[in-house]
Design a protein around this motif. Structure first.
Motif, PDB file in Angstrom:
ATOM      1  N   LYS A 181      -1.998 -12.280 -13.829  1.00 40.25           N
ATOM      2  CA  LYS A 181      -1.512 -12.415 -15.208  1.00 40.25           C
ATOM      3  C   LYS A 181       0.023 -12.342 -15.240  1.00 40.25           C
ATOM      4  CE  LYS A 181      -1.783 -10.451 -19.811  1.00 40.25           C
ATOM      5  NZ  LYS A 181      -1.533 -11.795 -20.332  1.00 40.25           N
ATOM      6  N   LEU A 182       0.586 -11.440 -14.405  1.00 41.16           N
ATOM      7  CA  LEU A 182       2.048 -11.282 -14.367  1.00 41.16           C
ATOM      8  C   LEU A 182       2.733 -12.497 -13.757  1.00 41.16           C
ATOM      9  CD1 LEU A 182       2.235  -7.536 -13.260  1.00 41.16           C
ATOM     10  CD2 LEU A 182       2.816  -8.461 -15.513  1.00 41.16           C
ATOM     11  N   ASN A 183       2.053 -13.136 -12.816  1.00 41.67           N
ATOM     12  CA  ASN A 183       2.613 -14.351 -12.202  1.00 41.67           C
ATOM     13  C   ASN A 183       1.453 -15.200 -11.693  1.00 41.67           C
ATOM     14  OD1 ASN A 183       3.636 -16.321 -10.476  1.00 41.67           O
ATOM     15  ND2 ASN A 183       5.425 -15.081  -9.972  1.00 41.67           N
TER      16      ASN A 183
ATOM     17  N   SER B  54      -9.456  -5.812 -10.345  1.00 40.73           N
ATOM     18  CA  SER B  54      -8.644  -5.721 -11.563  1.00 40.73           C
ATOM     19  C   SER B  54      -7.159  -5.795 -11.230  1.00 40.73           C
ATOM     20  CB  SER B  54      -8.985  -4.476 -12.390  1.00 40.73           C
ATOM     21  OG  SER B  54      -8.664  -3.339 -11.662  1.00 40.73           O
ATOM     22  N   MET B  55      -6.749  -5.208 -10.089  1.00 36.21           N
ATOM     23  CA  MET B  55      -5.337  -5.319  -9.677  1.00 36.21           C
ATOM     24  C   MET B  55      -4.949  -6.778  -9.446  1.00 36.21           C
ATOM     25  SD  MET B  55      -3.631  -2.432  -9.296  1.00 36.21           S
ATOM     26  CE  MET B  55      -2.590  -2.360  -7.883  1.00 36.21           C
ATOM     27  N   ALA B  56      -5.854  -7.509  -8.803  1.00 33.65           N
ATOM     28  CA  ALA B  56      -5.576  -8.928  -8.531  1.00 33.65           C
ATOM     29  C   ALA B  56      -5.442  -9.705  -9.843  1.00 33.65           C
ATOM     30  CB  ALA B  56      -6.690  -9.517  -7.662  1.00 33.65           C
ATOM     31  N   MET B  57      -6.285  -9.367 -10.826  1.00 38.80           N
ATOM     32  CA  MET B  57      -6.222 -10.043 -12.134  1.00 38.80           C
ATOM     33  C   MET B  57      -4.910  -9.743 -12.842  1.00 38.80           C
ATOM     34  SD  MET B  57      -8.891 -11.818 -12.663  1.00 38.80           S
ATOM     35  CE  MET B  57      -9.132 -12.187 -10.973  1.00 38.80           C
ATOM     36  N   VAL B  58      -4.490  -8.457 -12.794  1.00 42.27           N
ATOM     37  CA  VAL B  58      -3.234  -8.069 -13.463  1.00 42.27           C
ATOM     38  C   VAL B  58      -2.067  -8.793 -12.794  1.00 42.27           C
ATOM     39  CG1 VAL B  58      -1.632  -6.177 -13.939  1.00 42.27           C
ATOM     40  CG2 VAL B  58      -4.079  -5.816 -14.212  1.00 42.27           C
ATOM     41  N   ASN B  59      -2.070  -8.796 -11.453  1.00 46.45           N
ATOM     42  CA  ASN B  59      -0.965  -9.465 -10.747  1.00 46.45           C
ATOM     43  C   ASN B  59      -0.933 -10.956 -11.057  1.00 46.45           C
ATOM     44  OD1 ASN B  59       0.131  -7.162  -9.570  1.00 46.45           O
ATOM     45  ND2 ASN B  59      -1.304  -7.207  -7.869  1.00 46.45           N
TER      46      ASN B  59
ATOM     47  N   GLY C  11       0.826  -1.200   0.000  1.00 41.86           N
ATOM     48  CA  GLY C  11       0.000   0.000   0.000  1.00 41.86           C
ATOM     49  C   GLY C  11       0.855   1.243   0.000  1.00 41.86           C
ATOM     50  N   SER C  12       0.179   2.386   0.094  1.00 37.33           N
ATOM     51  CA  SER C  12       0.884   3.677   0.154  1.00 37.33           C
ATOM     52  C   SER C  12       1.166   4.067   1.606  1.00 37.33           C
ATOM     53  CB  SER C  12       0.048   4.775  -0.513  1.00 37.33           C
ATOM     54  OG  SER C  12      -0.193   4.475  -1.860  1.00 37.33           O
ATOM     55  N   PHE C  13       0.235   3.757   2.506  1.00 39.48           N
ATOM     56  CA  PHE C  13       0.392   3.990   3.953  1.00 39.48           C
ATOM     57  C   PHE C  13       0.847   5.425   4.251  1.00 39.48           C
ATOM     58  CE2 PHE C  13       1.413  -0.576   3.222  1.00 39.48           C
ATOM     59  CZ  PHE C  13       0.228  -1.079   3.734  1.00 39.48           C
TER      60      PHE C  13
ATOM     61  N   GLU D 252       4.965   2.264  -4.955  1.00 37.48           N
ATOM     62  CA  GLU D 252       4.493   3.464  -5.657  1.00 37.48           C
ATOM     63  C   GLU D 252       3.107   3.176  -6.238  1.00 37.48           C
ATOM     64  OE1 GLU D 252       4.743   7.095  -6.366  1.00 37.48           O
ATOM     65  OE2 GLU D 252       6.825   6.414  -6.309  1.00 37.48           O
ATOM     66  N   ASN D 253       2.154   4.066  -5.941  1.00 37.10           N
ATOM     67  CA  ASN D 253       0.863   4.021  -6.627  1.00 37.10           C
ATOM     68  C   ASN D 253       0.932   5.110  -7.699  1.00 37.10           C
ATOM     69  OD1 ASN D 253      -1.734   4.411  -7.496  1.00 37.10           O
ATOM     70  ND2 ASN D 253      -2.668   4.139  -5.473  1.00 37.10           N
ATOM     71  N   PRO D 254       0.972   4.723  -8.983  1.00 41.14           N
ATOM     72  CA  PRO D 254       1.163   5.721 -10.050  1.00 41.14           C
ATOM     73  C   PRO D 254       0.133   6.853  -9.980  1.00 41.14           C
ATOM     74  CG  PRO D 254       1.215   3.499 -10.940  1.00 41.14           C
ATOM     75  CD  PRO D 254       0.826   3.363  -9.501  1.00 41.14           C
ATOM     76  N   GLN D 255      -1.079   6.532  -9.480  1.00 39.00           N
ATOM     77  CA  GLN D 255      -2.113   7.573  -9.394  1.00 39.00           C
ATOM     78  C   GLN D 255      -1.825   8.597  -8.295  1.00 39.00           C
ATOM     79  OE1 GLN D 255      -5.372   4.944  -8.869  1.00 39.00           O
ATOM     80  NE2 GLN D 255      -5.543   4.504 -11.035  1.00 39.00           N
ATOM     81  N   LYS D 256      -0.914   8.254  -7.382  1.00 42.22           N
ATOM     82  CA  LYS D 256      -0.611   9.170  -6.270  1.00 42.22           C
ATOM     83  C   LYS D 256       0.807   9.725  -6.378  1.00 42.22           C
ATOM     84  CE  LYS D 256      -3.661   6.554  -3.161  1.00 42.22           C
ATOM     85  NZ  LYS D 256      -3.702   5.634  -1.999  1.00 42.22           N
ATOM     86  N   LYS D 257       1.440   9.507  -7.510  1.00 39.95           N
ATOM     87  CA  LYS D 257       2.847   9.924  -7.677  1.00 39.95           C
ATOM     88  C   LYS D 257       2.997  11.426  -7.400  1.00 39.95           C
ATOM     89  CE  LYS D 257       6.654   9.042 -10.755  1.00 39.95           C
ATOM     90  NZ  LYS D 257       7.336   7.850 -10.886  1.00 39.95           N
TER      91      LYS D 257
END
Ligand code: PNS
Length: 166
Positions: A112-114, A105-110, A9-11, A38-43
């Motif tokens: 897919k990556l592994n 969707s994050m869980a699905m992407v992760n 998380g960002s915490f 890093e959360n790209p949306q909070k960069k």
């Protein structure tokens, strides 16, 4: 074999809602890695530096006596860090249905990556269903600190940043 999970998380900063999930996960797993990514949306939008956020995680874990969780940080993709560290389980907290779509969707992407990585969702305690780091930050801007939202450790860091309660 030691069962380890990662709670990413960002915490910014860590709240009692996060810590409730960590506490419960720490009873299921041998070790929980609380990891700032890093959360790209909070960069560029963080209130606290990564070092300050790590310090608040460590201080809060100590305060609550959660001794099988540690803080970590890494840049880059979560799953690549997990591969390096041989971690197979991601813990995510869900507050409301509104959290679900993004987390799903994050869980699905992760996955897919592994494909060997599992995401486990834990429901928030009802006391914390409205709580987020952004709520804590906004209240702190008005020097409103509530001991049922954050640890004493985080309270002290917020007072250092924003000043004492009026
Ligand atoms: O507390 P947040 O901001 O909701 O946490 C989101 C976070 C940091 C866990 C998420 O953005 C993340 O996993 N970032 C690392 C980059 C990554 O692996 N992204 C997923 C694939 S697009």
């Amino acid at each position: 074999m030691k069962r380890t999970a990662i709670y990413p998380g960002s915490f910014d900063p860590i709240t009692l809602g996060h810590l409730d999930i960590i506490q419960r996960a720490s009873e299921i797993f041998d070790h929980v890695v609380v990891a700032i990514f890093e959360n790209p949306q909070k960069k560029g939008k963080h209130m606290f530096s990564v070092e300050e956020r790590i310090d608040m995680i460590e201080g809060s874990l100590r305060e609550l006596g959660i001794d099988n969780a540690t803080a970590a940080t890494s840049q880059g993709l979560l799953v690549r860090y997990m591969e390096e560290q041989s971690i197979k389980v991601i813990i995510k907290g869900l507050r409301a249905v509104s959290d679900f779509e993004f987390e799903f969707s994050m869980a699905m992407v992760n996955k897919k990556l592994n494909d060997n990585i599992e995401t486990l969702f834990m429901m928030t305690d009802t006391n914390y269903s409205y709580l987020s780091s952004s709520v804590v930050r906004e209240l702190a801007g008005y020097r409103e600190y509530h001991s049922d939202l954050i640890t004493h450790y985080v309270h002290r860091r917020l007072v250092e940043r924003f000043g004492a309660d009026p």
